[in-house]
Design an enzyme around this catalytic site. Structure first.
Site, PDB file in Angstrom:
ATOM      1  N   HIS A  88      50.298  13.183  35.744  1.00  0.00           N
ATOM      2  CA  HIS A  88      51.598  13.008  35.087  1.00  0.00           C
ATOM      3  C   HIS A  88      52.720  13.172  36.103  1.00  0.00           C
ATOM      4  O   HIS A  88      52.539  13.740  37.177  1.00  0.00           O
ATOM      5  CB  HIS A  88      51.784  14.030  33.961  1.00  0.00           C
ATOM      6  CG  HIS A  88      51.877  15.451  34.447  1.00  0.00           C
ATOM      7  ND1 HIS A  88      50.772  16.168  34.851  1.00  0.00           N
ATOM      8  CD2 HIS A  88      52.937  16.275  34.625  1.00  0.00           C
ATOM      9  CE1 HIS A  88      51.144  17.364  35.258  1.00  0.00           C
ATOM     10  NE2 HIS A  88      52.463  17.465  35.144  1.00  0.00           N
ATOM     11  N   ASP A  99      56.534  14.924  35.894  1.00  0.00           N
ATOM     12  CA  ASP A  99      57.148  15.861  34.950  1.00  0.00           C
ATOM     13  C   ASP A  99      58.298  15.224  34.172  1.00  0.00           C
ATOM     14  O   ASP A  99      59.178  14.565  34.753  1.00  0.00           O
ATOM     15  CB  ASP A  99      57.674  17.104  35.682  1.00  0.00           C
ATOM     16  CG  ASP A  99      56.553  18.002  36.185  1.00  0.00           C
ATOM     17  OD1 ASP A  99      55.429  17.931  35.638  1.00  0.00           O
ATOM     18  OD2 ASP A  99      56.802  18.779  37.132  1.00  0.00           O
ATOM     19  N   HIS A 144      51.265  14.255  39.636  1.00  0.00           N
ATOM     20  CA  HIS A 144      50.405  15.370  40.016  1.00  0.00           C
ATOM     21  C   HIS A 144      49.462  15.738  38.884  1.00  0.00           C
ATOM     22  O   HIS A 144      49.692  15.366  37.730  1.00  0.00           O
ATOM     23  CB  HIS A 144      51.220  16.580  40.483  1.00  0.00           C
ATOM     24  CG  HIS A 144      52.196  17.088  39.468  1.00  0.00           C
ATOM     25  ND1 HIS A 144      53.453  16.540  39.304  1.00  0.00           N
ATOM     26  CD2 HIS A 144      52.106  18.075  38.542  1.00  0.00           C
ATOM     27  CE1 HIS A 144      54.097  17.179  38.341  1.00  0.00           C
ATOM     28  NE2 HIS A 144      53.301  18.118  37.846  1.00  0.00           N
ATOM     29  N   ARG A 192      57.285  28.011  37.866  1.00  0.00           N
ATOM     30  CA  ARG A 192      57.934  26.803  38.395  1.00  0.00           C
ATOM     31  C   ARG A 192      59.411  26.822  38.063  1.00  0.00           C
ATOM     32  O   ARG A 192      59.784  27.241  36.963  1.00  0.00           O
ATOM     33  CB  ARG A 192      57.260  25.603  37.715  1.00  0.00           C
ATOM     34  CG  ARG A 192      57.658  24.262  38.234  1.00  0.00           C
ATOM     35  CD  ARG A 192      57.078  23.191  37.343  1.00  0.00           C
ATOM     36  NE  ARG A 192      58.006  22.859  36.269  1.00  0.00           N
ATOM     37  CZ  ARG A 192      57.725  22.035  35.273  1.00  0.00           C
ATOM     38  NH1 ARG A 192      56.545  21.464  35.182  1.00  0.00           N
ATOM     39  NH2 ARG A 192      58.633  21.770  34.344  1.00  0.00           N
TER      40      ARG A 192
HETATM   41  O1  LIG Z   1      49.519  24.380  37.741  1.00  0.00           O
HETATM   42  C1  LIG Z   1      49.843  23.571  38.619  1.00  0.00           C
HETATM   43  O2  LIG Z   1      49.359  23.604  39.762  1.00  0.00           O
HETATM   44  C2  LIG Z   1      50.856  22.483  38.321  1.00  0.00           C
HETATM   45  C3  LIG Z   1      51.226  22.446  36.877  1.00  0.00           C
HETATM   46  C4  LIG Z   1      52.206  21.366  36.549  1.00  0.00           C
HETATM   47  O3  LIG Z   1      51.861  20.290  36.164  1.00  0.00           O
HETATM   48  C5  LIG Z   1      53.627  21.640  36.753  1.00  0.00           C
HETATM   49  O4  LIG Z   1      53.985  22.777  37.067  1.00  0.00           O
HETATM   50  O5  LIG Z   1      54.426  20.713  36.590  1.00  0.00           O
HETATM   51 FE   LIG Z   2      53.603  18.967  35.971  1.00  0.00          FE
END
Ligand SMILES: O=C(O)CCC(=O)C(=O)O
Ligand SMILES: [Fe+2]
Length: 299
Positions: A117, A119, A275, A290
């Site tokens: 995906h 984000d 990602h 994040r």
């Molecule tokens: O858990 C992760 O490494 C990435 C998760 C994810 O898709 C994000 O934080 O946007």
């Molecule tokens: Fe993500």
């Protein structure tokens, strides 16, 4: 203004593949960043699309302060609230999501991370980028991969590139986040907010090929997480086209796969990447935090 080279600033840059990913050492992200270092890191992000800072171990306030060097922060997520005291900090505890809410909305939302995906493309202004802090990493598994959507676009034939450049796609987060949004309204008496507006999860349109606002480079901008269909095509044509693009855009040669150690920080350009977390860590504990930077309307 002359731009100091990463080397002159003491940055040690090690590319992880030819077009995407680099590890950066020689900078302490707990300290305030100089203007030169901020510019150098931004340029490294534009060049490598995702950059990694091993062994930083940032606290939430330091994480947020580092991110603010690169722009304004969004709320944690359009629909999911942030961590107590840090409204910009989005935490995903995969174990919690799976054990507490295996079948329900939050479990479903977490599942998005486990497949390819980009984000928040279900909003008119998806983020410019995100900065991730690896808090708890299992002894095995749970790597994250990023795919270079500029490299994927340029690998297509010029004829197909031209055709794709005429198309618009519809994106929606409703099936993934609709239930979470309802739950939030029920429990907190408030919905989500993004770019100063209430989140409705109404479908939005984005070009299938976008031009990067800083580099001017073109990239594919569809993803299996949130793209629903391509306008002007029959359902069968749209499904076939998107199926091809999803497979093509995540071919191994366009990707970098990162093996985490707790304390590592990653910074990705969400305008030119997809990602996915590898779902191979079973019920082992994995927690990330994040923060996310405001982006533009894709053109
Ligand atoms: O858990 C992760 O490494 C990435 C998760 C994810 O898709 C994000 O934080 O946007
Ligand atoms: Fe993500």
């Amino acid at each position: 203004m002359t731009v100091a080279s990463p080397l002159a600033l003491g940055l040690d840059v090690r590319p992880l593949s030819r077009t995407i990913g680099a590890e950066i050492r020689g900078v302490d992200l707990h300290e305030p960043l100089s203007r030169e270092a901020t510019t150098a890191i931004r340029n490294l992000l534009l060049e490598h699309k995702v950059i990694f800072f091993p062994g930083q171990h940032l606290e939430p306030a330091e994480h947020v302060a580092f991110a603010r060097n690169f722009g304004e922060l969004t709320p944690a997520h359009p629909v999911i609230p942030g961590v107590e005291g840090f409204p910009e900090l989005f935490e995903i505890d995969y174990t919690l999501a799976r054990t507490l809410y295996p079948q329900d909305a939050v479990g479903e939302a977490t599942n998005v991370s486990l497949s390819w995906h980009t984000d928040v493309t279900f909003m008119q202004k998806p983020p410019f980028g995100s900065i991730l802090n690896a808090k708890v990493i299992p002894p095995s598994g749970g790597d994250t991969s990023w795919a270079d959507q500029h490299a994927a676009f340029t690998a297509l034939s010029p004829t197909f590139q031209s055709f794709l450049s005429t198309l618009t796609a519809v994106h929606s987060g409703d099936t993934t986040f609709g239930k979470v949004l309802e739950l939030r309204k029920e429990q907190r008496g408030e919905g989500g907010e993004w770019e100063g507006e209430d989140v409705t999860l109404a479908p939005v349109e984005h070009p299938v090929v976008r031009t990067h606002p800083e580099t001017g480079l073109q990239s594919l901008f569809v993803n299996p997480g949130f793209t629903r269909y391509v306008k002007g095509l029959s359902a069968q044509e749209s499904d076939l086209l998107l199926g091809f693009l999803y497979a093509h855009s995540t071919r191994p040669e366009f990707t970098v796969r990162y093996h985490w150690t707790a304390g590592d920080v990653a910074f990705w350009d969400n305008r030119v990447t997809q990602h996915a977390v590898l779902n191979d860590f079973g019920d082992q504990h994995r927690v990330i935090q994040r923060v996310t930077l405001h982006g533009d309307v894709p053109v």
